[in-house]
Scaffold this motif. Structure first.
Motif, PDB file in Angstrom:
ATOM      1  N   VAL A 106     -11.239   4.069 -12.015  1.00 29.18           N
ATOM      2  CA  VAL A 106     -10.812   3.455 -10.850  1.00 29.18           C
ATOM      3  C   VAL A 106      -9.260   3.199 -10.775  1.00 29.18           C
ATOM      4  O   VAL A 106      -8.535   3.652  -9.728  1.00 29.18           O
ATOM      5  N   VAL A 107      -8.826   3.034 -11.987  1.00 30.25           N
ATOM      6  CA  VAL A 107      -7.335   2.922 -12.277  1.00 30.25           C
ATOM      7  C   VAL A 107      -6.722   4.113 -11.991  1.00 30.25           C
ATOM      8  O   VAL A 107      -5.558   4.308 -11.441  1.00 30.25           O
ATOM      9  N   ARG A 108      -7.216   5.035 -12.461  1.00 33.46           N
ATOM     10  CA  ARG A 108      -6.503   6.465 -12.268  1.00 33.46           C
ATOM     11  C   ARG A 108      -6.375   6.970 -11.119  1.00 33.46           C
ATOM     12  O   ARG A 108      -5.380   7.511 -10.311  1.00 33.46           O
ATOM     13  N   THR A 109      -7.485   6.757 -10.068  1.00 31.34           N
ATOM     14  CA  THR A 109      -7.579   7.236  -8.603  1.00 31.34           C
ATOM     15  C   THR A 109      -6.427   6.227  -8.021  1.00 31.34           C
ATOM     16  O   THR A 109      -5.789   6.874  -7.172  1.00 31.34           O
ATOM     17  N   ILE A 150       0.560   3.941 -18.277  1.00 30.51           N
ATOM     18  CA  ILE A 150      -0.490   3.135 -18.816  1.00 30.51           C
ATOM     19  C   ILE A 150      -1.708   3.707 -18.237  1.00 30.51           C
ATOM     20  O   ILE A 150      -2.833   3.667 -18.918  1.00 30.51           O
ATOM     21  N   ALA A 151      -1.872   4.396 -17.110  1.00 24.82           N
ATOM     22  CA  ALA A 151      -3.288   4.756 -16.384  1.00 24.82           C
ATOM     23  C   ALA A 151      -3.845   6.024 -17.321  1.00 24.82           C
ATOM     24  O   ALA A 151      -4.858   6.226 -17.599  1.00 24.82           O
ATOM     25  N   ASP A 204      -3.171   7.653  -8.787  1.00 21.30           N
ATOM     26  CA  ASP A 204      -2.865   8.825  -7.971  1.00 21.30           C
ATOM     27  C   ASP A 204      -2.351   8.683  -6.707  1.00 21.30           C
ATOM     28  O   ASP A 204      -1.617   9.169  -6.079  1.00 21.30           O
ATOM     29  N   ILE A 205      -2.869   7.569  -5.817  1.00 21.88           N
ATOM     30  CA  ILE A 205      -2.540   7.317  -4.637  1.00 21.88           C
ATOM     31  C   ILE A 205      -1.245   6.502  -4.569  1.00 21.88           C
ATOM     32  O   ILE A 205      -0.437   6.838  -3.540  1.00 21.88           O
ATOM     33  N   LEU A 206      -1.070   5.685  -5.639  1.00 25.58           N
ATOM     34  CA  LEU A 206       0.156   4.867  -5.315  1.00 25.58           C
ATOM     35  C   LEU A 206       1.322   5.414  -5.934  1.00 25.58           C
ATOM     36  O   LEU A 206       2.608   4.968  -5.497  1.00 25.58           O
ATOM     37  N   VAL A 207       1.397   6.371  -6.627  1.00 28.40           N
ATOM     38  CA  VAL A 207       2.480   6.787  -7.505  1.00 28.40           C
ATOM     39  C   VAL A 207       3.450   7.576  -6.410  1.00 28.40           C
ATOM     40  O   VAL A 207       4.695   7.306  -6.369  1.00 28.40           O
TER      41      VAL A 207
END
Lengths: 98, 164
Positions: B8-11, B54-55, B14-17
């Motif tokens: 979840v955090v990784r997805t 972090i992710a 990916d969207i927020l970066v």
């Protein structure tokens, strides 16, 4: 003893701050406004920039910004130096254990 | 896998970066029109590095790229300042000449702003943004790596580095 010193220090500092607050000029009316007027008028006329703060940062006081950038550079150099990987050679370890 | 966070955090990362980096670039190139500028935009871009570190727990092997970006930014900043040495250091020799970043404001006083203005101010914002983003990314990356948050990589000992 320590408490009385603290109370006296508090009273002295409070008196100074209260005096300064009473004598403070009203907001928006500085004592000397020549520099402000110069910046506000000169920035748009001569430098063709809307943001006066950026103009002060990069034009009028560019050396200041250069110092800031240099400080950041030296900070990174320090971090990279302190946190670098050190792999001791086997010979050195032998010397250290002896 | 030990250093990664959950899927979840990784997805979300990916969207927020991408918006974070775009917002940082926006802050940098609009530095002469709106609040913000090189330092603030660079810090925003560096925060995307913190998110990735972090992710994912790894950041690839971009240390040398970041180092050279930082040095490049500072060097070009000093060069831009030195070109104006004919009158003074940090003289704005581009503004008002009509070329790139040399446009004139539509009107004095209150106006909507025009991005093709500013001269050296705009260019210096770009250089400082480059330098600050690379520098803060390097600091974040190095500190999180040495504190055990990131996976260790094969390193070269100083003696081998000299031989290469």
């Amino acid at each position: 003893m320590r408490k009385s010193i603290a109370i006296v220090a508090f009273l002295v500092i409070f008196a100074f701050l209260a005096g300064a607050a009473v004598e403070m000029r009203p907001f928006g009316e500085p004592d000397q406004s020549a520099m402000d007027d110069h910046f506000l008028g000169d920035t748009q006329e001569r430098h063709q920039v809307n943001n006066v703060v950026t103009a002060v940062l990069f034009d009028y006081r560019g050396l200041d910004t250069l110092g800031e950038a240099t400080i950041l550079f030296s900070a990174v150099s320090g971090v990279l130096t302190v946190l670098r990987e050190i792999k001791k050679d086997e010979k050195e370890e032998e010397v250290a254990t002896k | 896998m030990k250093y990664e966070m959950s899927r979840v955090v990784r997805t979300v990362t990916d969207i927020l970066v991408v918006p974070i980096i775009i917002f940082g670039i926006y802050l940098i190139i609009h530095g002469h029109l709106t609040p913000g500028g090189g330092f603030q935009g660079g810090a925003v871009i560096a925060s995307s590095t913190a998110l990735l570190v972090i992710a994912y727990g790894s950041f690839g092997k971009h240390k040398k790229d970041l180092s050279s970006l930082e040095s490049l930014g500072l060097t070009l900043f000093i060069l831009l300042a030195l070109i104006g040495m004919g009158s003074t250091m940090f003289y704005n020799y581009i503004s008002g000449t009509g070329g790139l970043f040399g446009g004139t404001l539509p009107s004095l006083g209150i106006n909507p702003g025009y991005i093709n203005t500013g001269g050296t101010i705009t260019l210096m914002n770009l250089m400082v943004g480059l330098e600050v983003s690379a520098a803060l990314s390097l600091i974040i990356w190095m500190m999180s790596k040495r504190s055990g948050m990131m996976e260790p990589e094969e390193t070269i000992s100083p003696s081998e580095e000299v031989e290469k």
